[in-house]
Scaffold this motif. Sequence first.
Motif, mmCIF file in Angstrom:
data_model
loop_
_atom_site.group_PDB
_atom_site.id
_atom_site.type_symbol
_atom_site.label_atom_id
_atom_site.label_comp_id
_atom_site.label_asym_id
_atom_site.label_seq_id
_atom_site.Cartn_x
_atom_site.Cartn_y
_atom_site.Cartn_z
ATOM 1 N N GLN A 9 0.171 -1.501 4.366
ATOM 2 C CA GLN A 9 0.443 -2.684 3.562
ATOM 3 C C GLN A 9 0.856 -2.279 2.143
ATOM 4 O O GLN A 9 0.698 -1.125 1.749
ATOM 5 N N MET A 10 1.341 -3.276 1.406
ATOM 6 C CA MET A 10 1.805 -3.023 0.036
ATOM 7 C C MET A 10 0.724 -2.383 -0.828
ATOM 8 O O MET A 10 1.033 -1.642 -1.773
ATOM 9 N N SER A 11 -0.527 -2.665 -0.523
ATOM 10 C CA SER A 11 -1.612 -2.124 -1.335
ATOM 11 C C SER A 11 -1.682 -0.591 -1.256
ATOM 12 O O SER A 11 -2.378 0.047 -2.037
ATOM 13 N N SER A 12 -0.958 -0.001 -0.284
ATOM 14 C CA SER A 12 -0.925 1.469 -0.177
ATOM 15 C C SER A 12 0.087 2.088 -1.143
ATOM 16 O O SER A 12 0.201 3.295 -1.223
ATOM 17 N N LEU A 13 0.871 1.244 -1.811
ATOM 18 C CA LEU A 13 1.923 1.770 -2.691
ATOM 19 C C LEU A 13 1.534 1.620 -4.156
ATOM 20 O O LEU A 13 0.807 0.694 -4.512
ATOM 21 N N THR A 14 2.032 2.541 -4.970
ATOM 22 C CA THR A 14 1.919 2.367 -6.429
ATOM 23 C C THR A 14 3.322 2.437 -7.008
ATOM 24 O O THR A 14 4.194 3.123 -6.470
ATOM 25 N N HIS A 15 3.533 1.720 -8.099
ATOM 26 C CA HIS A 15 4.860 1.724 -8.721
ATOM 27 C C HIS A 15 5.149 3.064 -9.370
ATOM 28 O O HIS A 15 4.256 3.704 -9.917
ATOM 29 N N LEU A 16 6.392 3.499 -9.262
ATOM 30 C CA LEU A 16 6.817 4.723 -9.935
ATOM 31 C C LEU A 16 7.102 4.381 -11.389
ATOM 32 O O LEU A 16 7.755 3.382 -11.668
ATOM 33 N N ILE A 17 6.592 5.236 -12.265
ATOM 34 C CA ILE A 17 6.829 4.935 -13.687
ATOM 35 C C ILE A 17 8.185 5.501 -14.095
ATOM 36 O O ILE A 17 8.525 6.605 -13.723
ATOM 37 N N PRO A 75 -1.597 9.001 -1.916
ATOM 38 C CA PRO A 75 -1.877 10.126 -0.999
ATOM 39 C C PRO A 75 -2.922 9.773 0.065
ATOM 40 O O PRO A 75 -2.791 10.185 1.230
ATOM 41 N N GLU A 76 -3.921 8.982 -0.301
ATOM 42 C CA GLU A 76 -4.976 8.683 0.671
ATOM 43 C C GLU A 76 -4.509 7.704 1.763
ATOM 44 O O GLU A 76 -5.232 7.470 2.729
ATOM 45 N N CYS A 77 -3.313 7.153 1.615
ATOM 46 C CA CYS A 77 -2.800 6.216 2.621
ATOM 47 C C CYS A 77 -1.752 6.839 3.531
ATOM 48 O O CYS A 77 -1.119 6.159 4.337
ATOM 49 N N MET A 78 -1.540 8.157 3.387
ATOM 50 C CA MET A 78 -0.578 8.851 4.265
ATOM 51 C C MET A 78 -1.314 9.482 5.438
ATOM 52 O O MET A 78 -2.450 9.925 5.278
ATOM 53 N N PRO A 79 -0.653 9.578 6.599
ATOM 54 C CA PRO A 79 -1.268 10.314 7.708
ATOM 55 C C PRO A 79 -1.415 11.795 7.341
ATOM 56 O O PRO A 79 -0.507 12.366 6.735
ATOM 57 N N ALA A 80 -2.559 12.391 7.663
ATOM 58 C CA ALA A 80 -2.794 13.808 7.347
ATOM 59 C C ALA A 80 -2.421 14.649 8.561
ATOM 60 O O ALA A 80 -3.103 14.621 9.581
ATOM 61 N N LEU A 81 -1.306 15.379 8.436
ATOM 62 C CA LEU A 81 -0.854 16.191 9.564
ATOM 63 C C LEU A 81 -1.795 17.377 9.784
ATOM 64 O O LEU A 81 -2.334 17.921 8.831
#
Lengths: 289, 326
Positions: free
Chosen positions: B318-326, B167-173
């Motif tokens: 970058q990839m570091s903004s993603l987390t794997h879905l469990i 969430p912290e890596c998404m643009p805040a509309l």
Amino acid sequence: MIYPEAKFSPGGDRYILVEFGNEMNLELNFLGQGLGAVIKQSTIKGVIETAPAFASILVYYDPDLIGYHDLVRELSSLINGLGSIEEIELPSRLFYLPCCYLDPWTRECVEDYQEKIHAKQLDPELVAELNGLSDVDELVRVHSGTEYWVASLGFWPGLPFMMPLDPRCRLTAPKYNPPRTWTPQGAVGMGGASTAIYPVSTPGGYQIFGRTPVPIWDTQASFPEFEQSICLFKPGDRVKFVPISEQEFIDIEKRVADKSYVYNVVDYQKFSVSQYKNWLNSIDTDKRF
Amino acid sequence: MMIEVIKGGLETSIQDYPGRIGFWNQGFPQSGPMDSWSFRLANLLVGNDVGVAGLECQLIGPSLKFTDDRVIAVTGANMSPTVNGVAVAMWQSIQVKSGDVLTLPFASSGARSYIAISGGIDSKPWLGSQSTFTKAGVGGITGYAIKDGDCLPLADKAEVIPCQVKPECMPALSKDKTWEIEVVAGPNDDWIDQAGQQRFLDIEWVLSAKSDRTGFRLDGPDWTFTNKAHNKAPEHGSEPSNIIDHGYPLGAINLAGQTPIILVSDGPSMGGFINPYTVISAAFWKLAQSRPGDRYRFKQVSVEEAQDLRRVLDKKCQMSSLTHLI
């Protein structure tokens, strides 16, 4: 004037505007085009591409590879290394381009603007009056009386920014306030001392008073002139407008449509800056052509 | 290996990132996605490189039918996406099967959504880029926005590990239709007088409905100029905002007469009006996600601050903004 030193200004975080002076002349244009050429050959890291214009060049860079001040320093050193303009001699094609002046299509566009956006004098009348010409017919004679130097391409793909090579044909005009939302394809017009041809129907700010039936850009390469590039012109080319009637416009338009039109281009000429300057010195530039 | 376009949407176009580079001196704009933050994250979610061609949707999205199994992602404006009528999450990898239909009805917040597909859209590049420049009819499949019945070819898909964006890596509309837009003064700020510059930064400008991918027109008060703008050689043109034509930076706030127009992705490369300020690249996503009637307050930053903000934003793409879905 030509500035004693080039002026650098930032355009956001990834552009630098380099201005060589604040007037329109061939020398300043050669500085812009010349710097563009040496940047291409240089090994400065981080420059993505450039847009040379009449008296300036805009440089697009990657701030992750080079900082603003480092790039200014690199550009200054390239500018200092530019050779003498006097010695420049370059191949220059001359295009004879049919132009229907005072045509109904640009008039319709201006009238549409008058009605919907802003009341203003008709463009040919305004340009004639501001330049002390007796009438719009004199505007046609003066505007078609010189070769134009293609200083750069820009605004829209293939649109040539041109300056008159004969100072006796120099005209100036204000740009629209606010700009038009549309312009007929092939419209010929001017703003400041620059003349341009609109490649397609686009918004625009120049005063318009003529129209060419001949395409100046073509993504389909329908004519041999577009085999190398979809844009007809390149900087350093020259254009001479040949006044035609409305009937001739329609005839040429037909020949363009069935691909039988043949561009009138002289392509084996050299343009010499020193010879041009000698010629300038031989004429009375205060006279009106 | 393609997408069938059931409905094209309002103006859905194929874009790649960074767009068409190398033809600026012939008058070609860069094009590419307006909100490259959301665009890049969409690609990462489906296992693509950040620049691979995807779709930019404006206000009303498309309906798309897939003809093979793919992983897709939807980011940017919230267009309430559904697959076969069932709501799916944005900002995460979504598995679709052959025959599935993705629909993006309309944006409930923000203005532009992005759709990435594993492998990417495989249209023929034009002058080195797949980006569509609709005003000149080049790029994409046909040169124009996609329309009902079009078929979008897809490249071979890659293996994808399903992910979502932190969430912290998404643009805040913006929630209140007001945006703070960072600008750098220049390149022609010395044509505007002190009062004019102050006014520009102090007041709220309203985004006009006459805005598109070439320019964002702003409504606000008139501008006032320095002596330079009134006393100049006639070849500039006689209006105060007239200048000898020069190159326009992407993001330039171009003063056409008295109307400021922010030159965006498909904007003109050159022209004869002054550009007192330039919107920084890290603020472009805010322009992309605003709508006519939204209000802008401009905040001046230095070139160095603008470049720092760009680096901060790039780190979020970058990839570091993603987390794997469990």
